[in-house]
Each structure stands twice: as structure tokens, then as C-alpha cells.
Design an enzyme around this catalytic site. Structure first.
Site, PDB file in Angstrom:
ATOM      1  N   LYS A 183      19.456  -4.207   7.305  1.00 35.09           N
ATOM      2  CA  LYS A 183      18.048  -3.777   8.262  1.00 35.09           C
ATOM      3  C   LYS A 183      17.016  -3.618   7.399  1.00 35.09           C
ATOM      4  CE  LYS A 183      15.196  -1.076   9.693  1.00 35.09           C
ATOM      5  NZ  LYS A 183      14.629  -1.389   9.921  1.00 35.09           N
ATOM      6  N   GLU A 258      19.384   5.412  -2.909  1.00 32.68           N
ATOM      7  CA  GLU A 258      18.556   4.955  -3.365  1.00 32.68           C
ATOM      8  C   GLU A 258      16.464   5.763  -3.353  1.00 32.68           C
ATOM      9  OE1 GLU A 258      18.348   2.129  -6.232  1.00 32.68           O
ATOM     10  OE2 GLU A 258      16.262   2.384  -6.860  1.00 32.68           O
ATOM     11  N   CYS A 292       9.714   2.664  -7.148  1.00 29.61           N
ATOM     12  CA  CYS A 292      10.664   4.121  -7.464  1.00 29.61           C
ATOM     13  C   CYS A 292      10.386   4.681  -8.177  1.00 29.61           C
ATOM     14  CB  CYS A 292      11.694   3.662  -6.291  1.00 29.61           C
ATOM     15  SG  CYS A 292      12.784   2.117  -7.367  1.00 29.61           S
ATOM     16  N   GLU A 389       5.374  11.971  -4.589  1.00 23.68           N
ATOM     17  CA  GLU A 389       5.461  10.646  -5.245  1.00 23.68           C
ATOM     18  C   GLU A 389       4.194   9.993  -4.595  1.00 23.68           C
ATOM     19  OE1 GLU A 389       9.096   7.990  -2.750  1.00 23.68           O
ATOM     20  OE2 GLU A 389       8.771   7.404  -5.354  1.00 23.68           O
TER      21      GLU A 389
END
Ligand code: NDP
Length: 494
Positions: A183, A258, A292, A389
Site C-alpha cells: 500500500k 520505521e 526520517c 519532527e
């Protein structure tokens, strides 16, 4: 070579059991190029129904098909052909990637090339995958430990590195002998659908890899909840990672995550400051900071923090931000309006909290979602720009006085994905690498590596490891077999 926008958007179907499949056409997803504001792709909006069909195909292929039963050499041959096909379609894949994600075309080409390398490496791993044996057990026992493919794996991927993140997972899933339902992100599904087609050409049996495009909810959610999915590999935000864990409890499926990072770049006073300034800037601007492992926290030893900041600002003004189809562009577009709003929101919060804006900080006027490299000094612990973040090209500078203080600052975060250390002292480099709580550490370089090296996060940055020899182990179950040699001692005494 001058690249042009497509005259009409390219249509991508879903891919289930070896065939292209349409969804309900009333619900097509139209993707605009974030750099140019024109439609470039149309995807199908898959629902729980298409997920059911895809999982059923993957289940059949796993339970009754050839793929889990083929030897390592057979799997490796398909993975190597896939790598060759990726290289043959490099330009086409790179253009789709750039149009959908907004990243510079030179970067997309590099990512496609590196993805091909991942597929080649995984082919090798398919042949070295093995278990263990124990010839030292008591009681005449001989022990064998075998690795078996875990089963049907759901792979949910984000929009920041659509093709490359897929290449860090799918070839290892296949090397292990698993089948998969993919997906991709609703913003960048094109190259994942193209990869499924290349795999069919490479000789992968139908049903082994299936792609359901569409929104996170319902399509992604249906995969995480599905009782016939044995494992989910999710890459994306920590918030959705948490909901993936909860959804997976339904059939206690294995979960690989992750997630986010707020990654420190520690610069010690003895570092080559010119090299560090360039590396720090690259680390926060790569993929427009939508990465990331973005090195978004610069922790600099106090004696050099000022001159280092000056040098970074001087370099930041030279970074070429703009049209990702141009060969010279270094920083392309932000992926969508929502992400742009999030970045600008954090920049405003930083200013309101009293941090000093040294450069950037604004959206470029005109078409396309572009933001200038942004640097803040005077950042205090507890400010949202220091803890959250941001996922944009926003650097926060905080000084430290001693090694211990720098490492404590680096580790004072919920995340633990990566860290970078800049120093000319070997002792400092090794001590810092040892003490920093992060899955990936770079010394005097940043955001680099190879398929041999494992990736993954400490703390709330994730669970499990991808790539390297560890990357294939993730997708296996371990079974221990105890064999009695020479007859078993009787239990009932007659
Ligand atoms: P998400 O975590 O929402 O998206 C990642 C993937 O998960 C996409 O394929 C998404 O599909 C899918 N998804 C969304 N909701 C669900 C669900 N309920 N169940 C299963 N799958 C789901 O990230 P965003 O795009 O919203 O980005 C938000 C923030 O997340 C960023 O600002 C950044 O901080 C972080 N992020 C981190 C990434 C990383 O590499 N660690 C990558 C991307 C984002 P869809 O796109 O269709 O919604």
C-alpha cells in the site's frame, strides 16, 4: 536533456493476482505535481474489498504456490532480473518519482540506481539465508534451527522515498520466500505500481506481489487489521505506527516499524568546520528535509557554534531550490499543502518562542510548494522546533560545553533513528558513536550507506531492522527441530 511536464496525467491501476485492477472510478485520486501544480498521475482508490482480494491472492500464493518452495537460486534469478529491468526503466521511473514527489530529478535517478543495487544485494541474501545446527545437545539429541518465510507481509510505505523505501523492504521479503500486499502513499503510488509490472516481467509468479492504492484509511488500515496477514512492515509517522501496533493485535501479527526522528548532528570544536558546515546543511536539506534521518538538530560545541552557524547560513543562501525537473536543482518541492502548512507552522512557533531566525523561514511566492533552507539559533530545550519532527529544511542550533553535555542533549528525545558526529579525534568519534542512542550513526559524513548496512530505530523511532543480512531475517520465523538419535529412553518402567 530538457524534461517536460506530461500533456495528460498517467493512469495507474491496482495490481492484484498478476492483473491490473480498477477501483470504483468515481473515487479516483488525482495527484498534482507539488512543484508545478498540474495533474500528473491518477490512481485507484482501493477499499477493504480490494485489500481482501489482494490478501487472498497473496495467501494462495504463499500456502499453495511455488514461491516459498523455490530454492534460493530460483528466487535470486528473479530478483536479479528485476534489478536489470529497473536499470532499463531508470529514466521513466525517475521522472514519475520526481513529478509525484517533487524531488530533484538527479536525486530520483540516484535513488532508482541505488534501488537496483538493493534488489541485487537481496538476490545474494536469498542464497545465503540459512539456519543453524547443534551437535552438542545432551541425551543423544541433534538440533536444527531452520528459518522459514513468515507468510503474507503487508508493506505500507510513505511519500518521501516511494521507490527506494520499497526497495529496502520488498526484495528482502521476497528473498525470504514471503508474499506481499503493498500500500503506497496516496501521493506517490506510481513507481510502486510500475515495480509490480516489472516483477511480472521478471518472472515472479502471479499473486506473490499485489498493490492496493488508495488512502491510509481504509486501505492501509484494512491491511494492518487483516487476519490473513502475518506481518506488517510500516514506514511513516510515529502516530500511525502506534495505531498499526494496536490494529495488529487482532491476530497478533508481527510488526516492523520505521518511524520518525529528530536526529542530532554533534559538531565538536576539533572538527573540520568547513566540511561539517557543508555536511550539516546537506543533512537537513536532503529531500527538502522530508527524510526520517534528516539531521535537524545541530548540537555544536560552544566555542565554534557562532562561526559554524555563520558558515552554514552563508552556504544555505547558495543552495539551489526550485524546479525539480532541472538538472541543477538541489532542493525540490514540499510534498503537499498539508506538509507545507506544518513546516511553516513550526517556523512560526519557533519565532514566537524566541528562537532567532538566521535565514530562510518563508514559502517562495508563485507556483509550486517551495521553502527556503531555514536556520534557527538560540533554540532552547522544550521549544517545539527542538523536540518535534518538522520534516522540512529547518535546522535548530543548540550549543553544548562538554562531551557529556552534548551526548545527554543528543539523547534527550523520544526518538532514536540516526545521529551524526563531526570530529577529528578518533577517541571522541568512537565514544560518541557508542553512547548515542540511535540505530544509525555517521562519523564525518551523513545520510549515506549501502545495502549491506542495517537500518532501523531505537526508542520511538521503530521496531526491527531492514536491509543487510538482518533485513531478510526480519521476514522469517525461526523453528527449532529436535531429533532423537539412537532411540529415546523409555518413560514407563515395566
Ligand atoms: P503517515 O504516517 O500518515 O503516512 C505513511 C503511510 O501510512 C502512507 O502510506 C499512508 O497512506 C499510510 N496510512 C495513513 N493512515 C493509515 C492507517 N490508519 N493505517 C494504515 N496506514 C495508514 O504520514 P503523513 O503522510 O501524514 O506525514 C505526516 C508526518 O509523518 C510527516 O510530517 C513526518 O513527520 C512523518 N513521516 C515520517 C516518515 C518516515 O519516513 N519516517 C515518512 C512520512 C511521514 P496515505 O498516504 O494514503 O494516507
Amino acid at each position: 536533456m530538457e524534461l517536460h511536464l506530461p500533456a495528460t496525467p498517467r493512469r495507474f491501476e491496482m495490481f492484484i493476482d498478476g492483473c491490473s485492477v480498477s477501483g470504483p472510478s468515481s473515487a479516483d485520486i488525482v495527484r498534482q505535481s507539488p512543484a508545478h501544480g498540474v495533474p500528473v498521475s491518477v490512481y485507484q482508490s482501493g477499499t477493504a474489498r480490494e485489500v481482501d482480494a489482494a490478501v487472498a491472492a497473496a495467501r494462495r500464493a504463499f500456502d499453495h504456490g511455488d514461491w516459498p518452495r523455490v530454492g534460493g537460486a530460483g528466487r535470486a534469478a528473479v530478483l536479479l532480473r528485476a534489478a536489470t529491468l529497473i536499470r532499463e526503466h531508470r529514466e521513466e521511473l525517475a521522472i514519475v518519482e520526481t513529478l509525484e514527489s517533487g524531488k530533484p530529478i538527479t536525486q530520483s535517478r540516484g535513488e532508482v540506481e541505488n534501488a537496483a543495487g538493493m534488489w541485487e544485494y537481496a538476490a545474494g541474501v536469498a542464497r545465503v539465508l540459512h539456519g543453524d545446527s547443534f551437535n552438542n545437545l545432551d541425551g543423544g539429541l541433534f538440533g536444527i534451527v531452520v528459518r522459514e518465510p513468515i507468510g503474507v507481509v503487508g508493506i505500507i510505505t510513505p511519500w518521501n522515498f516511494p521507490f527506494f523505501i520499497l526497495a529496502e523492504r520488498l526484495p528482502f521479503v521476497l528473498a525470504a520466500g514471503c508474499t506481499a500486499v503493498l500500500k503506497p502513499s496516496e501521493f506517490t503510488s506510481g513507481t510502486t505500481v510500475m515495480m509490480a509490472g516489472l516483477l511480472k516481467t521478471a518472472g515472479l509468479p502471479d499473486g506473490v506481489v499485489n498493490v492496493v492504492t488508495g488512502y491510509g484509511d481504509p486501505a492501509g488500515q484494512a491491511i494492518t487489521e487483516h487476519r490473513d496477514v502475518d506481518m506488517v512492515s510500516f514506514t511513516g509517522s510515529t502516530a500511525v505506527g502506534r495505531s498499526t501496533l494496536i490494529a495488529s493485535a487482532r491476530n497478533i501479527k508481527k510488526v516492523g516499524l520505521e518511524l520518525g526522528g529528530k536526529n542530532p548532528q554533534l559538531v565538536f570544536a576539533d572538527a573540520d568546520l568547513d566540511a561539517a558546515a557543508d555536511g550539516v546543511l546537506f543533512g537537513v536539506c536532503f529531500n527538502a528535509g522530508q527524510c526520517c534521518v534528516s539531521g535537524s538538530r545541530l548540537l555544536a560545541e560552544r566555542s565554534i557554534a557562532g562561526p559554524l552557524a555563520d558558515r552554514i547560513v552563508e552556504l544555505a543562501r547558495k543552495v539551489r531550490v526550485g524546479d525539480p525537473l532541472e538538472e541543477n536543482t538541489q532542493v525540490g518541492a514540499i510534498v503537499n499543502e498539508k506538509q507545507m502548512g506544518r513546516i511553516l507552522g513550526y517556523i512560526e512557533q519557533g519565532q514566537q518562542a524566541g528562537a532567532r531566525l538566521l535565514c530562510g523561514g518563508a514559502r517562495r511566492p508563485g507556483t509550486g510548494l517551495f521553502v527556503e533552507p531555514t536556520v534557527f539559533s538560540g533554540v532552547e530545550e522544550g521549544m517545539s522546533i527542538a523536540t518535534d519532527e518538522i520534516f522540512g529544511p529547518v535546522l535548530c542550533i543548540q550549543p553544548f560545553d562538554t562531551f557529556e553535555e552534548g551526548l545527554a542533549l543528543a539523547n534527550r528525545t523520544q526518538y532514536g533513528l540516526s545521529a551524526t558526529v563531526w570530529t577529528s579525534n578518533l577517541d571522541t568519534a568512537i565514544r560518541a558513536s557508542r553512547e548515542v542512542k540511535a540505530g544509525r550513526v555517521w562519523v564525518n559524513t551523513t545520510i549515506t550507506g549501502g545495502p549491506e548496512m542495517p537500518i532501523g530505530g531505537f526508542k520511538q523511532s521503530g521496531i526491527g531492522r531492514e536491509t543487510g543480512l538482518y533485513g531478510v531475517d526480519e521476514y522469517t520465523e525461526i523453528k527449532s527441530v529436535q531429533i532423537q538419535l539412537g532411540g529415546r529412553q523409555r518413560w514407563v518402567r515395566e
